[in-house]
Design a protein around this motif. Structure first.
Motif, PDB file in Angstrom:
ATOM      1  N   PHE A 178      40.373 -25.204 -16.659  1.00  0.00           N
ATOM      2  CA  PHE A 178      39.864 -25.644 -15.373  1.00  0.00           C
ATOM      3  C   PHE A 178      40.827 -26.694 -14.830  1.00  0.00           C
ATOM      4  N   LEU A 179      41.301 -26.473 -13.613  1.00  0.00           N
ATOM      5  CA  LEU A 179      42.398 -27.286 -13.108  1.00  0.00           C
ATOM      6  C   LEU A 179      41.925 -28.591 -12.478  1.00  0.00           C
ATOM      7  N   HIS A 180      40.793 -28.566 -11.764  1.00  0.00           N
ATOM      8  CA  HIS A 180      40.381 -29.742 -11.001  1.00  0.00           C
ATOM      9  C   HIS A 180      39.022 -30.314 -11.419  1.00  0.00           C
ATOM     10  N   ARG A 181      38.295 -29.661 -12.321  1.00  0.00           N
ATOM     11  CA  ARG A 181      36.970 -30.154 -12.709  1.00  0.00           C
ATOM     12  C   ARG A 181      36.909 -30.308 -14.219  1.00  0.00           C
ATOM     13  N   ARG A 182      36.243 -31.386 -14.665  1.00  0.00           N
ATOM     14  CA  ARG A 182      36.168 -31.675 -16.097  1.00  0.00           C
ATOM     15  C   ARG A 182      35.153 -30.734 -16.753  1.00  0.00           C
ATOM     16  N   GLN A 183      35.556 -29.494 -16.923  1.00  0.00           N
ATOM     17  CA  GLN A 183      34.686 -28.449 -17.445  1.00  0.00           C
ATOM     18  C   GLN A 183      35.378 -27.700 -18.581  1.00  0.00           C
ATOM     19  N   VAL A 184      34.558 -27.063 -19.412  1.00  0.00           N
ATOM     20  CA  VAL A 184      35.072 -26.284 -20.532  1.00  0.00           C
ATOM     21  C   VAL A 184      34.077 -25.170 -20.824  1.00  0.00           C
ATOM     22  N   LEU A 185      34.579 -24.041 -21.296  1.00  0.00           N
ATOM     23  CA  LEU A 185      33.742 -22.912 -21.685  1.00  0.00           C
ATOM     24  C   LEU A 185      33.784 -22.736 -23.201  1.00  0.00           C
ATOM     25  N   CYS A 186      32.790 -22.012 -23.717  1.00  0.00           N
ATOM     26  CA  CYS A 186      32.801 -21.616 -25.120  1.00  0.00           C
ATOM     27  C   CYS A 186      33.538 -20.294 -25.283  1.00  0.00           C
ATOM     28  N   ARG A 187      33.938 -20.012 -26.506  1.00  0.00           N
ATOM     29  CA  ARG A 187      34.628 -18.756 -26.786  1.00  0.00           C
ATOM     30  C   ARG A 187      33.684 -17.552 -26.697  1.00  0.00           C
ATOM     31  N   GLU A 188      32.429 -17.759 -27.067  1.00  0.00           N
ATOM     32  CA  GLU A 188      31.514 -16.652 -27.273  1.00  0.00           C
ATOM     33  C   GLU A 188      30.782 -16.297 -25.987  1.00  0.00           C
ATOM     34  N   GLY A 189      30.743 -14.996 -25.695  1.00  0.00           N
ATOM     35  CA  GLY A 189      29.957 -14.483 -24.585  1.00  0.00           C
ATOM     36  C   GLY A 189      28.612 -13.987 -25.093  1.00  0.00           C
ATOM     37  N   LEU A 190      27.528 -14.369 -24.445  1.00  0.00           N
ATOM     38  CA  LEU A 190      26.176 -14.051 -24.900  1.00  0.00           C
ATOM     39  C   LEU A 190      25.596 -12.934 -24.039  1.00  0.00           C
ATOM     40  N   GLN A 191      25.179 -11.850 -24.682  1.00  0.00           N
ATOM     41  CA  GLN A 191      24.496 -10.781 -23.966  1.00  0.00           C
ATOM     42  C   GLN A 191      23.505 -10.040 -24.866  1.00  0.00           C
ATOM     43  N   ALA A 192      23.104 -10.708 -25.957  1.00  0.00           N
ATOM     44  CA  ALA A 192      22.056 -10.146 -26.788  1.00  0.00           C
ATOM     45  C   ALA A 192      20.714 -10.271 -26.065  1.00  0.00           C
ATOM     46  N   GLU A 193      19.723  -9.568 -26.593  1.00  0.00           N
ATOM     47  CA  GLU A 193      18.415  -9.607 -25.939  1.00  0.00           C
ATOM     48  C   GLU A 193      17.863 -11.023 -25.906  1.00  0.00           C
ATOM     49  N   ARG A 194      18.079 -11.796 -26.994  1.00  0.00           N
ATOM     50  CA  ARG A 194      17.629 -13.184 -27.042  1.00  0.00           C
ATOM     51  C   ARG A 194      18.674 -14.043 -27.744  1.00  0.00           C
ATOM     52  N   CYS A 195      18.988 -15.191 -27.152  1.00  0.00           N
ATOM     53  CA  CYS A 195      19.939 -16.136 -27.745  1.00  0.00           C
ATOM     54  C   CYS A 195      19.407 -17.552 -27.534  1.00  0.00           C
ATOM     55  N   TYR A 196      19.663 -18.416 -28.517  1.00  0.00           N
ATOM     56  CA  TYR A 196      19.207 -19.804 -28.411  1.00  0.00           C
ATOM     57  C   TYR A 196      20.239 -20.728 -29.039  1.00  0.00           C
ATOM     58  N   TYR A 197      20.487 -21.860 -28.380  1.00  0.00           N
ATOM     59  CA  TYR A 197      21.379 -22.870 -28.941  1.00  0.00           C
ATOM     60  C   TYR A 197      20.960 -24.232 -28.394  1.00  0.00           C
ATOM     61  N   GLU A 198      21.440 -25.280 -29.062  1.00  0.00           N
ATOM     62  CA  GLU A 198      21.110 -26.644 -28.683  1.00  0.00           C
ATOM     63  C   GLU A 198      22.379 -27.486 -28.582  1.00  0.00           C
ATOM     64  N   VAL A 199      22.337 -28.483 -27.690  1.00  0.00           N
ATOM     65  CA  VAL A 199      23.467 -29.402 -27.542  1.00  0.00           C
ATOM     66  C   VAL A 199      22.942 -30.830 -27.489  1.00  0.00           C
ATOM     67  N   GLU A 200      23.762 -31.764 -27.996  1.00  0.00           N
ATOM     68  CA  GLU A 200      23.467 -33.194 -27.923  1.00  0.00           C
ATOM     69  C   GLU A 200      24.313 -33.795 -26.815  1.00  0.00           C
ATOM     70  N   VAL A 201      23.688 -34.531 -25.902  1.00  0.00           N
ATOM     71  CA  VAL A 201      24.386 -35.122 -24.767  1.00  0.00           C
ATOM     72  C   VAL A 201      24.336 -36.642 -24.877  1.00  0.00           C
ATOM     73  N   LYS A 202      25.505 -37.276 -24.818  1.00  0.00           N
ATOM     74  CA  LYS A 202      25.595 -38.737 -24.781  1.00  0.00           C
ATOM     75  C   LYS A 202      26.329 -39.107 -23.499  1.00  0.00           C
ATOM     76  N   GLY A 203      25.692 -39.950 -22.694  1.00  0.00           N
ATOM     77  CA  GLY A 203      26.264 -40.312 -21.406  1.00  0.00           C
ATOM     78  C   GLY A 203      25.241 -40.120 -20.304  1.00  0.00           C
ATOM     79  N   ASP A 204      25.567 -40.649 -19.122  1.00  0.00           N
ATOM     80  CA  ASP A 204      24.605 -40.624 -18.023  1.00  0.00           C
ATOM     81  C   ASP A 204      24.593 -39.300 -17.272  1.00  0.00           C
ATOM     82  N   LYS A 205      25.749 -38.673 -17.099  1.00  0.00           N
ATOM     83  CA  LYS A 205      25.834 -37.475 -16.266  1.00  0.00           C
ATOM     84  C   LYS A 205      26.523 -36.350 -17.030  1.00  0.00           C
ATOM     85  N   ALA A 206      25.909 -35.190 -16.988  1.00  0.00           N
ATOM     86  CA  ALA A 206      26.487 -34.011 -17.633  1.00  0.00           C
ATOM     87  C   ALA A 206      25.847 -32.763 -17.039  1.00  0.00           C
TER      88      ALA A 206
END
Length: 537
Positions: free
Chosen positions: A398-426
């Protein structure tokens, strides 16, 4: 000629108020004519001063403000008379003259479609239809406008066709990118299948690097020693070549020659070996293993799905054993990225507790090649920080925005994951792989286009898609966020996770291709992908 000259003095066609040629002439009840704007302004002033409306020419007063009548005949006369006057004074104003009679070309022969003078009309165009040049110009001007309009319509059709062709070209380019991304996703699935072994593999590769580097370092040190020895012998050869003492030269020459000959027959040991070959062999072995594991997983899961659908079972105990075996195989592979549903029992039951959601946990890792240059990827590609000291560059980032993608593409019938966020804005998002990454506009912003969906976390939560946001009244109370994707159903739900699951929002959409988890980080922010393997046990 069809039209005669009009012997009218120009001063009789002038408005007595402005002393100019009548513009849009109107007639008042006493019969005098004025410019419409002039008489209206005159009567407006009289009404403001509470004086009766009167004729500026004769002074007649009217009990009420008269209704103005447009004098169309006088308007035509005004137009034709100035035109005739301009034609007669053509030589003074620079208009073209007849080459034979040296008078203005003020007549248009409609029969011959030719501009002529009055003498030519009388002598050579008898019985033809004539008109004033100015009037014929106005008449043909209307036809010209129609032609221009048709030409503009044709041009608009061509522009529309051009726009459609450009869109088709963009779709072709987009499809090419999507095809490339799809191929990359398939290969990424192989990496996911051995995700748990990746750390140990990194240690093996590190050991290979250290061993190979040690060998090369040893060869380098040996080479430097020999090069120093050769430099000393070269210096001795130079001194011997410069000596004037023949006896000294002959006495030293045999020993110096033998030392020089000894430098060449002994190349460095292992110099011909490729130090990168161990890495190449490792990559080949991993590629082969990946292909074998992928074929094995596809075959096994297809067999399990057919068995589950047919209801074949050897009793309750047999079914539990089969499900346990399937669960173990599922943990060794992230087959979700291939659209395989790994849950056999209770497929129609909606999860409620965290333990229910953990049945559909999937392994994720950050893709450093997509990360903005201000982001630093750490902890085995599981954590990203806003670190402006990073110097990372990759053409897919991403050239102008502080963004990142994961390697894995999700298209199964059901998928679940969790993330920990530290900071005010995300922002916690899911996006198609082909989402724009170079634009400064919303095309590259999570939730700002049709290719991404985003949960924005600041003082309050909001959910964004296509540049439109739904503001939630819930302020953040937990650092852990759960994301539950039902790809085929077209549902995406967000939760705050603690001991229980706190529902935040549910998005309903039609997903047309694999969704890649992604993140945007505000100042001093850190996001970590949670390892749910131990929680699932």
């Amino acid at each position: 000629m069809a039209e005669a000259r009009i012997p009218v003095r120009m001063n009789r066609l002038c408005c007595s108020i402005c002393s100019q040629v009548l513009g849009n002439p109107v007639t008042v009840p006493c019969g005098h004519n004025f410019c419409m704007r002039c008489i209206q302004d005159r009567w407006d002033r009289e009404e403001r001063s509470r004086s009766p409306c009167s004729c500026p020419e004769c002074g007649d007063r009217f009990p009420r403000r008269p209704l103005l009548i447009e004098n169309t005949t006088l308007a035509d006369l005004v137009r034709d008379t100035p035109a005739l006057k301009r034609a007669r004074t053509g030589s003074k104003t620079g208009s073209p003259l007849c080459g034979r009679h040296s008078i203005s070309l003020d007549v248009y022969c409609c029969t011959d479609e030719k501009v002529i003078c009055q003498e030519c009309a009388s002598s050579e165009h008898t019985g033809h239809t004539f008109g004033f040049v100015s009037r014929e110009r106005r008449r043909n001007q209307e036809e010209l406008k129609n032609i221009q309009m048709k030409s503009q319509q044709i041009l608009q059709k061509h522009e529309k066709k051009q726009k459609n062709l450009k869109k088709a070209l963009e779709r072709i380019q987009e499809e090419a990118r999507n095809t490339e991304d799809h191929c990359e996703a398939v290969l990424a699935g192989v990496i996911d299948a051995i995700q748990r072994h990746f750390l140990s593999l990194k240690k093996v590769i590190g050991a290979q690097g250290e061993a190979t580097a040690a060998r090369v370092q040893t060869s380098l040190q040996t080479l430097e020693v020999r090069m120093n020895e050769m430099r000393e012998r070269s210096a001795e050869l130079e001194r011997l070549a410069q000596t004037d003492d023949d006896v000294h030269f002959l006495e030293r020459w045999p020993s110096v020659r033998r030392l020089h000959e000894e430098d060449h027959p002994h190349p460095l040991g292992g110099a011909s070996e490729d130090p990168l070959r161990p890495f190449e062999l490792t990559k080949r072995a991993v590629d082969k293993l990946g292909r074998q594991l992928e074929v094995f997983c596809d075959t096994e899961f297809a067999t399990i799905s057919r068995t589950a659908d047919s209801g074949e079972s050897g009793g309750e105990t047999g079914r539990e054993t089969e499900e346990d075996g399937m669960q173990q195989r599922c943990e060794a592979s992230t087959s979700q990225s291939h659209g395989v549903n790994i849950t056999v029992t209770e497929q129609t039951v909606e999860p409620k507790t965290r333990a229910d959601f953990l049945q559909y946990a999937c392994g994720l890792s950050l893709d450093p090649t997509t990360a903005h240059q201000d982001l630093a990827i750490r902890a085995g590609d599981k954590e990203v920080r806003n670190d402006k000291s990073s110097t990372m560059f990759h053409p897919e980032r991403f050239l102008h925005r502080r963004q990142v993608l994961c390697r894995e593409g999700l298209q199964a019938e059901r998928c679940y994951y969790e993330v920990e966020v530290k900071g005010d804005k995300a922002e916690i998002a899911l996006a198609y792989r082909g989402m724009d990454r170079k634009s400064r506009s919303s095309l590259s912003a999570f939730g700002g286009n049709a290719y991404s969906w985003s949960l924005d976390r600041s003082r309050n939560y909001s959910v964004s898609h296509r540049g439109e946001s739904v503001q939630l009244t819930t302020p953040p109370s937990q650092h852990r966020i759960g994301i539950y994707l039902e790809f085929k159903k077209g549902a995406l739900s967000f939760y705050e996770v603690s001991g229980s699951m706190k529902f935040l929002y549910k998005v309903e959409a039609k997903f047309t291709e694999a969704l890649y988890p992604g993140f945007w980080l505000g100042e001093k922010c850190c996001i970590r992908i949670c390892d749910l393997r131990h929680d699932r046990l």
